[in-house]
Design a protein around this motif. Structure first.
Motif, PDB file in Angstrom:
ATOM      1  N   TRP A 131     -10.141 -17.744  51.010  1.00  0.00           N
ATOM      2  CA  TRP A 131     -10.375 -18.570  52.024  1.00  0.00           C
ATOM      3  C   TRP A 131     -10.759 -19.998  51.744  1.00  0.00           C
ATOM      4  CZ3 TRP A 131     -14.924 -21.539  51.037  1.00  0.00           C
ATOM      5  CH2 TRP A 131     -15.409 -21.792  52.184  1.00  0.00           C
ATOM      6  N   THR A 132     -10.872 -20.477  49.956  1.00  0.00           N
ATOM      7  CA  THR A 132     -10.624 -21.234  48.907  1.00  0.00           C
ATOM      8  C   THR A 132      -9.278 -22.124  49.352  1.00  0.00           C
ATOM      9  OG1 THR A 132     -12.129 -20.146  47.410  1.00  0.00           O
ATOM     10  CG2 THR A 132     -10.674 -22.418  47.362  1.00  0.00           C
ATOM     11  N   TYR A 133      -8.309 -21.187  49.527  1.00  0.00           N
ATOM     12  CA  TYR A 133      -6.374 -21.521  49.726  1.00  0.00           C
ATOM     13  C   TYR A 133      -6.526 -22.656  50.844  1.00  0.00           C
ATOM     14  CZ  TYR A 133      -5.498 -20.207  45.021  1.00  0.00           C
ATOM     15  OH  TYR A 133      -5.260 -20.082  43.412  1.00  0.00           O
ATOM     16  N   SER A 134      -7.300 -21.018  51.806  1.00  0.00           N
ATOM     17  CA  SER A 134      -6.753 -21.729  53.754  1.00  0.00           C
ATOM     18  C   SER A 134      -7.340 -23.146  53.439  1.00  0.00           C
ATOM     19  CB  SER A 134      -7.235 -20.202  54.262  1.00  0.00           C
ATOM     20  OG  SER A 134      -7.986 -20.885  55.716  1.00  0.00           O
ATOM     21  N   VAL A 135      -8.815 -22.828  52.865  1.00  0.00           N
ATOM     22  CA  VAL A 135      -9.718 -24.211  53.751  1.00  0.00           C
ATOM     23  C   VAL A 135      -8.822 -25.457  52.795  1.00  0.00           C
ATOM     24  CG1 VAL A 135     -11.767 -25.409  53.213  1.00  0.00           C
ATOM     25  CG2 VAL A 135     -12.217 -22.840  53.697  1.00  0.00           C
ATOM     26  N   LEU A 136      -8.364 -25.271  51.246  1.00  0.00           N
ATOM     27  CA  LEU A 136      -7.852 -26.128  51.351  1.00  0.00           C
ATOM     28  C   LEU A 136      -6.980 -27.067  51.349  1.00  0.00           C
ATOM     29  CD1 LEU A 136      -8.286 -25.264  47.012  1.00  0.00           C
ATOM     30  CD2 LEU A 136      -9.858 -27.362  48.561  1.00  0.00           C
ATOM     31  N   PHE A 137      -6.576 -26.278  52.193  1.00  0.00           N
ATOM     32  CA  PHE A 137      -4.416 -26.382  52.017  1.00  0.00           C
ATOM     33  C   PHE A 137      -5.184 -27.313  53.792  1.00  0.00           C
ATOM     34  CE2 PHE A 137      -0.744 -25.250  54.793  1.00  0.00           C
ATOM     35  CZ  PHE A 137       0.244 -25.707  54.082  1.00  0.00           C
ATOM     36  N   THR A 138      -5.887 -26.216  54.581  1.00  0.00           N
ATOM     37  CA  THR A 138      -5.552 -26.649  55.753  1.00  0.00           C
ATOM     38  C   THR A 138      -6.281 -27.853  56.310  1.00  0.00           C
ATOM     39  OG1 THR A 138      -5.653 -24.412  56.414  1.00  0.00           O
ATOM     40  CG2 THR A 138      -6.791 -25.646  58.624  1.00  0.00           C
ATOM     41  N   ALA A 139      -7.468 -28.117  55.098  1.00  0.00           N
ATOM     42  CA  ALA A 139      -7.949 -29.272  55.163  1.00  0.00           C
ATOM     43  C   ALA A 139      -7.275 -30.774  54.841  1.00  0.00           C
ATOM     44  CB  ALA A 139      -9.370 -29.313  53.847  1.00  0.00           C
ATOM     45  N   PHE A 140      -6.185 -30.415  53.731  1.00  0.00           N
ATOM     46  CA  PHE A 140      -5.266 -31.693  53.707  1.00  0.00           C
ATOM     47  C   PHE A 140      -4.324 -31.987  54.173  1.00  0.00           C
ATOM     48  CE2 PHE A 140      -1.031 -31.939  51.058  1.00  0.00           C
ATOM     49  CZ  PHE A 140      -1.574 -33.274  50.983  1.00  0.00           C
ATOM     50  N   VAL A 141      -3.747 -30.620  54.779  1.00  0.00           N
ATOM     51  CA  VAL A 141      -2.885 -30.775  55.986  1.00  0.00           C
ATOM     52  C   VAL A 141      -3.612 -32.035  57.560  1.00  0.00           C
ATOM     53  CG1 VAL A 141      -1.317 -29.493  57.886  1.00  0.00           C
ATOM     54  CG2 VAL A 141      -1.774 -28.914  56.042  1.00  0.00           C
TER      55      VAL A 141
END
Lengths: 153, 591
Positions: B39-49
């Motif tokens: 969940w953390t990776y998904s949020v961080l990556f999507t937020a970054f993108v």
């Protein structure tokens, strides 16, 4: 009168010995073999009328033994008596000319009855052979062939 | 098949089985941590993108808008300064030209006439305005005539700087000074030569700074802004909102000279940022200065900046809400899918186990049939012995039968207990296991099958094999599957099966010869004798052939029949018939 000779082939030594004892009480002449190779050897020595043959044995499988026996002696009758029977094995055995296919533990009286019926069929085959031989010797090969055809495999 | 060959095969399965057990033990904590990480990776990556392009776009827009707005502000201030410069230039030039005109039209004597000077002053005020007074000063710097609100006639201006400047330059706009009237003001003075050598006079007019103040007021500057005239000392002829009185010092340093209007960012003496626009007034010591607070000038930009920041903030909040929602939704879906997959895997494992049990049950049923048959036959034999003979069977015979029955019962019991032992382990349970006995147990299920397939199984377990921790049922299943696969990989009936007609020197040729019937004569000797007897009876008309309607033909030998040993002829005839029946060829072996 000539005794009915039965060859019992099974890898269960205790079973064949007990069965031989019981058949002997029924006034049948028995001999035993514990695998397919022994059976093939024994059949030449004792010339049985009926062979009671197991399928699942070390070495030669019962179906292979049946095939070799029928190739060598078409007139000998074979009754399959096995504890590992399957529909496929039964079809294969009947296709190769087995007289009957019984499953362990079989009813002893049924087995004796089937042995005697097999013996009767063998006698009929021999009679037809004699007739066919007579026709063949007389040059009536077609008639002899038809008679032999009725004998089946 | 030696066990050594599948020791390597089972390693992977064994590791898998132990791994499965280990994973299941710590599954809850690991899974929670894994999903949280996912969940953390998904949020961080999507937020970054998602947010990076938005941030870059916002920064670029911010910079561009700021630049554009700064340019517009500069242009605005510069235009104010430029317009004011033109106005001041025009204002001063107009009055200077008017004074020059008066000096050229009127004679010195007329100008010294108070009456005439009044008329000229009145005409100038009516025509141009912006003048406080008007005076004529002779070459001795004494004011000969004066029109205005102050008592300045007869004053000597010999010590005034502006007088010397105008005598030198011919026309001059003075700096701000209090003068004899003791009121800050500035003047425009024009020199006029009388024609006599060394004789001159000066016409001087004080400028009404109210005109300049009205001009500044007409600029309609924001409340925090200011505009005024200053000289190089920072004081000027116009009041200002911030500077206060006319002679108060300006809060900023005098800007450097420039012929064109300029805009600068400066800091006041109080440390406040200001945007400074200025323009030097030509032929005067004054600089027009406009000071504006950045927030007053940049209010459009600031509003836009706030809108951009609001838009960015709202976008970030919305995007993050969507990202958090979608990530939570996706991770929940993945967790649900994993849960279903695990359930499916468990179901498959269960099904596989049941299939194994089914296969073994089939084998066990067959295995049980043999001892059952022994029991049945022994019981039947006992019954036969009792029922068919007068005296009971002897003791040894009876004991032998009973022992055979008991052995068979024990054999059945062993088989069924083995199967039950395998079947009852349905739930995974980690325990300490010695692999040797486990393998023995598994092999016992398949040993009979191996014998019937002519497969030799050798078990070689190193004595120092460590005890492991795993699930016994799963390990049994793994080894059982390996054994089943190994059996399936070996051709049926193993090396003992050879195709019919295989050559003697070929693979297994000798063995094949040993298995083949040594004398396949197709009929027993006893059968042949029986057939010959039948044939004799047939010849004499007593056999079954009479019923078939062949009495006449069968009663005599066929004309083509060859003489010889009857047994041999019959045997050949039988063989020929059999050969025709089988559509094969006849092969006769002498003897």
């Amino acid at each position: 009168m000539k005794k009915l000779k039965v060859l019992l082939v099974d890898d269960e030594q205790e079973f064949v010995e007990t069965l031989a004892d019981r058949l002997a009480i029924r006034d049948l002449q028995t001999s035993t073999a514990n695998n397919g190779q022994e059976a093939l050897s024994a059949v030449e020595q004792c010339e049985p009328d009926v062979i009671v043959l197991d399928l699942k044995m070390p070495g030669l499988h019962g179906i292979d033994v049946l095939k070799r026996l029928k190739d060598a002696y078409p007139n000998v009758e074979v009754i399959i008596l096995t504890g590992h029977g399957s529909q496929k094995d039964e079809e294969a055995a009947r296709g190769l000319g087995a007289f009957d296919y019984l499953k362990k533990p079989a009813d002893f009286e049924t087995l004796v009855t089937q042995i005697q019926r097999a013996f009767q069929r063998r006698l009929q085959k021999l009679e037809r052979m004699a007739m066919a031989a007579a026709f063949a010797e007389a040059g009536e090969f077609e008639t002899a062939r038809k008679i032999m055809e009725e004998n089946g495999p | 098949m030696g066990l050594r060959t599948w020791h390597s095969m089972d390693a992977r399965s064994f590791n898998k089985a132990t791994a499965v057990s280990g994973v299941r033990n710590g599954i809850g904590k690991d899974l929670r941590s894994r999903y949280r990480r996912l969940w953390t990776y998904s949020v961080l990556f999507t937020a970054f993108v998602s947010l990076t392009p938005l941030g870059i776009m916002t920064l670029v827009n911010y910079a561009q808008y700021r630049k554009a707005m700064a340019a517009e502000t500069d242009h605005l201030i510069s235009r104010i300064a430029s317009n004011s410069q033109r106005f001041m230039d025009g204002f001063l030039e107009e009055r200077r030209a008017a004074l020059s005109y008066v000096a050229s039209r009127e004679s010195y004597e007329d100008l010294c006439d108070q009456e005439k000077l009044n008329r000229v002053f009145r005409d100038m005020k009516q025509s141009f305005g912006g003048l406080v007074d008007l005076g004529v000063i002779d070459s001795d710097a004494i004011q000969r005539s004066y029109v205005g609100p102050y008592e300045l006639e007869g004053r000597n201006y010999k010590d005034q700087d502006w007088f010397h400047e105008v005598c030198i330059r011919g026309a001059y706009v003075s700096d701000v000074f209090p003068g004899f009237r003791n009121v800050p003001h500035f003047v425009i003075a024009v020199r006029r030569d009388t024609g006599t050598e060394g004789s001159l006079y000066v016409i001087r007019a004080s400028i009404d700074t109210e005109v300049l103040r009205r001009h500044v007021a007409s600029l309609d500057l924001p409340p925090g802004s200011d505009a005024f005239l200053i000289n190089h000392k920072g004081i000027g002829p116009t009041p200002s909102r911030q500077r206060g009185a006319i002679l108060d010092r300006c809060p900023i340093a005098t800007p450097p000279f420039s012929a064109q209007p300029q805009v600068l960012e400066v800091t006041t003496t109080e440390g406040e940022p200001r945007i400074l626009g200025y323009a030097y007034i030509q032929q005067s010591p004054f600089v027009f200065v406009v000071l504006m607070r950045p927030e007053d000038v940049m209010h459009g930009w600031l509003r836009l900046r706030n809108e951009i920041l609001w838009l960015f903030g709202v976008s970030v909040v919305l995007i993050m809400a969507v990202i958090l929602g979608s990530s939570t939704f996706l991770v929940n879906r993945i967790r649900e899918a994993d849960r279903r997959r695990d359930e499916a895997l468990h179901s498959i494992e269960y099904t596989d186990k049941m299939a194994s049990i089914g296969r073994m049950a089939a084998g066990v049923a067959h295995e049980i049939n043999n001892p059952l048959a022994i029991i049945s036959e022994n019981a039947g034999l006992l019954k036969d012995l009792i029922s068919m003979r007068q005296q009971p069977p002897d003791r040894d015979r009876t004991l032998k039968i009973a022992e055979a029955v008991l052995r068979s019962v024990e054999r059945c019991s062993t088989i069924t207990h083995r199967l039950l032992g395998f079947a009852k382990r349905m739930e995974p349970l980690t325990e300490r296991i010695s692999l040797g006995p486990l393998l023995e147990e598994v092999l016992s299920f398949q040993r009979k099958e191996a014998e019937c397939r002519n497969i030799a199984i050798g078990l070689s377990v190193p004595p120092d094999l460590p005890i492991i921790e795993s699930d016994r049922g799963q390990l049994q299943q793994v080894f059982l599957n390996i054994l089943s696969n190994a059996f399936a990989a070996v051709p049926r009936r193993g090396a003992h099966r050879h195709p019919p007609g295989a050559g003697k020197a070929g693979h297994g040729g000798r063995h094949h010869q040993r298995q083949r019937l040594r004398n396949p004569r197709r009929v027993y000797r006893a059968d042949l004798r029986a057939v010959l007897q039948h044939q004799r009876r047939l010849r004499h008309g007593t056999g079954p052939l009479h019923h078939l309607g062949h009495r006449g033909e069968a009663g005599r030998p066929h004309r083509r029949a060859k003489r010889g040993r009857p047994g041999r002829r019959v045997y050949r005839a039988l063989a020929r018939s059999q050969a025709n029946l089988n559509h094969g060829t006849l092969e006769h072996t002498p003897g």
